[in-house]
Design a protein around this motif. Structure first.
Motif, mmCIF file in Angstrom:
data_model
loop_
_atom_site.group_PDB
_atom_site.id
_atom_site.type_symbol
_atom_site.label_atom_id
_atom_site.label_comp_id
_atom_site.label_asym_id
_atom_site.label_seq_id
_atom_site.Cartn_x
_atom_site.Cartn_y
_atom_site.Cartn_z
ATOM 1 N N ILE A 200 0.860 -1.176 0.000
ATOM 2 C CA ILE A 200 0.000 0.000 0.000
ATOM 3 C C ILE A 200 0.902 1.235 0.000
ATOM 4 C CG2 ILE A 200 -1.810 1.241 1.235
ATOM 5 C CD1 ILE A 200 -2.663 -1.573 0.239
ATOM 6 N N PRO A 201 0.762 2.128 -0.990
ATOM 7 C CA PRO A 201 1.626 3.315 -1.051
ATOM 8 C C PRO A 201 1.389 4.274 0.119
ATOM 9 C CG PRO A 201 0.493 2.947 -3.140
ATOM 10 C CD PRO A 201 -0.122 2.040 -2.132
ATOM 11 N N GLY A 202 2.461 4.612 0.812
ATOM 12 C CA GLY A 202 2.367 5.533 1.935
ATOM 13 C C GLY A 202 1.808 6.883 1.538
ATOM 14 N N THR A 203 2.129 7.331 0.329
ATOM 15 C CA THR A 203 1.615 8.629 -0.122
ATOM 16 C C THR A 203 0.103 8.598 -0.274
ATOM 17 O OG1 THR A 203 2.044 8.018 -2.431
ATOM 18 C CG2 THR A 203 3.755 9.292 -1.293
ATOM 19 N N LEU A 204 -0.446 7.444 -0.618
ATOM 20 C CA LEU A 204 -1.907 7.313 -0.725
ATOM 21 C C LEU A 204 -2.539 7.323 0.667
ATOM 22 C CD1 LEU A 204 -4.321 6.919 -2.637
ATOM 23 C CD2 LEU A 204 -3.963 4.444 -2.421
ATOM 24 N N VAL A 205 -1.900 6.640 1.615
ATOM 25 C CA VAL A 205 -2.419 6.589 2.986
ATOM 26 C C VAL A 205 -2.347 7.966 3.636
ATOM 27 C CG1 VAL A 205 -2.153 5.523 5.268
ATOM 28 C CG2 VAL A 205 -1.816 4.150 3.216
ATOM 29 N N GLN A 206 -1.419 8.782 3.245
ATOM 30 C CA GLN A 206 -1.382 10.144 3.769
ATOM 31 C C GLN A 206 -2.593 10.942 3.313
ATOM 32 O OE1 GLN A 206 2.531 11.584 2.534
ATOM 33 N NE2 GLN A 206 3.054 11.697 4.695
ATOM 34 N N GLN A 207 -3.136 10.600 2.143
ATOM 35 C CA GLN A 207 -4.265 11.331 1.573
ATOM 36 C C GLN A 207 -5.607 10.835 2.104
ATOM 37 O OE1 GLN A 207 -4.293 11.263 -2.711
ATOM 38 N NE2 GLN A 207 -6.316 12.200 -2.851
ATOM 39 N N LEU A 208 -5.769 9.507 2.250
ATOM 40 C CA LEU A 208 -7.039 8.933 2.674
ATOM 41 C C LEU A 208 -6.810 7.543 3.227
ATOM 42 C CD1 LEU A 208 -9.031 7.821 -0.454
ATOM 43 C CD2 LEU A 208 -6.743 8.658 -0.593
ATOM 44 N N ASP A 209 -7.795 7.016 3.902
ATOM 45 C CA ASP A 209 -7.691 5.655 4.415
ATOM 46 C C ASP A 209 -7.751 4.684 3.240
ATOM 47 O OD1 ASP A 209 -7.747 6.821 6.918
ATOM 48 O OD2 ASP A 209 -9.779 6.178 7.384
ATOM 49 N N VAL A 210 -6.971 3.626 3.335
ATOM 50 C CA VAL A 210 -6.979 2.576 2.318
ATOM 51 C C VAL A 210 -7.430 1.298 3.002
ATOM 52 C CG1 VAL A 210 -5.614 1.258 0.654
ATOM 53 C CG2 VAL A 210 -5.098 3.684 1.040
ATOM 54 N N ILE A 211 -8.466 0.689 2.452
ATOM 55 C CA ILE A 211 -9.035 -0.529 3.027
ATOM 56 C C ILE A 211 -8.885 -1.638 1.992
ATOM 57 C CG2 ILE A 211 -11.124 -1.612 3.941
ATOM 58 C CD1 ILE A 211 -12.091 1.338 4.506
ATOM 59 N N THR A 212 -8.355 -2.777 2.422
ATOM 60 C CA THR A 212 -8.230 -3.917 1.519
ATOM 61 C C THR A 212 -9.319 -4.935 1.845
ATOM 62 O OG1 THR A 212 -6.603 -4.947 2.994
ATOM 63 C CG2 THR A 212 -5.747 -3.645 1.158
ATOM 64 N N VAL A 213 -9.831 -5.565 0.799
ATOM 65 C CA VAL A 213 -10.861 -6.589 0.959
ATOM 66 C C VAL A 213 -10.228 -7.884 1.457
ATOM 67 C CG1 VAL A 213 -12.581 -7.994 -0.263
ATOM 68 C CG2 VAL A 213 -12.355 -5.564 -0.805
ATOM 69 N N ASN A 214 -9.099 -8.264 0.845
ATOM 70 C CA ASN A 214 -8.451 -9.524 1.187
ATOM 71 C C ASN A 214 -6.946 -9.347 1.287
ATOM 72 O OD1 ASN A 214 -8.057 -12.224 1.703
ATOM 73 N ND2 ASN A 214 -8.198 -12.818 -0.438
ATOM 74 N N PRO A 215 -6.397 -9.369 2.477
ATOM 75 C CA PRO A 215 -7.072 -9.536 3.749
ATOM 76 C C PRO A 215 -7.801 -8.246 4.123
ATOM 77 C CG PRO A 215 -4.768 -9.077 4.153
ATOM 78 C CD PRO A 215 -4.949 -9.175 2.662
ATOM 79 N N GLU A 216 -8.858 -8.363 4.895
ATOM 80 C CA GLU A 216 -9.581 -7.160 5.295
ATOM 81 C C GLU A 216 -8.745 -6.407 6.321
ATOM 82 O OE1 GLU A 216 -13.639 -5.781 7.485
ATOM 83 O OE2 GLU A 216 -13.789 -7.547 6.169
ATOM 84 N N GLN A 217 -8.261 -5.261 5.889
ATOM 85 C CA GLN A 217 -7.396 -4.446 6.741
ATOM 86 C C GLN A 217 -7.558 -2.982 6.363
ATOM 87 O OE1 GLN A 217 -3.602 -6.108 7.201
ATOM 88 N NE2 GLN A 217 -2.843 -4.469 8.474
#
Length: 103
Positions: free
Chosen positions: A64-81
């Motif tokens: 998961i790109p850190g720059t994306l997480v700085q902008q918004l929450d990132v949720i993955t379906v599998n694994p759900e995180q």
């Protein structure tokens, strides 16, 4: 078929978590813009709080790109995180040695 399955799982998770589903960004190699740039631009345009992706494998290096997480929450379906932006430490502009004052 995999794309339809991913879309279905994303919609189900969004509903279960209480998100209003706004749009699906699908990678298309015909676009000149890199996929992550397209995703970030669309999230900005929609003023999104989160993006839900099928898995980390949908990003370069399966991370998961850190720059994306700085902008918004990132949720993955599998694994759900959830990778929450509030939990993401700031990314420094300088390498650690220079940022700490050591040369």
């Amino acid at each position: 078929m995999a794309q339809l399955w991913d879309q279905s799982q994303i919609r189900k998770l969004a509903t279960r978590l209480g998100y209003d589903f706004a749009d699906m960004v699908v990678y298309d190699p015909r676009f000149a813009r890199p996929p992550l740039a397209r995703l970030r631009a669309q999230a900005t345009r929609l003023d999104a709080e989160a993006v839900i992706v099928p898995s980390p494998e949908h990003f370069e290096g399966a991370e998961i790109p850190g720059t994306l997480v700085q902008q918004l929450d990132v949720i993955t379906v599998n694994p759900e995180q959830t990778y929450a932006r509030r939990a993401m430490p700031p990314i420094r502009d300088l390498p650690p040695a220079e940022a700490d004052g050591a040369y």
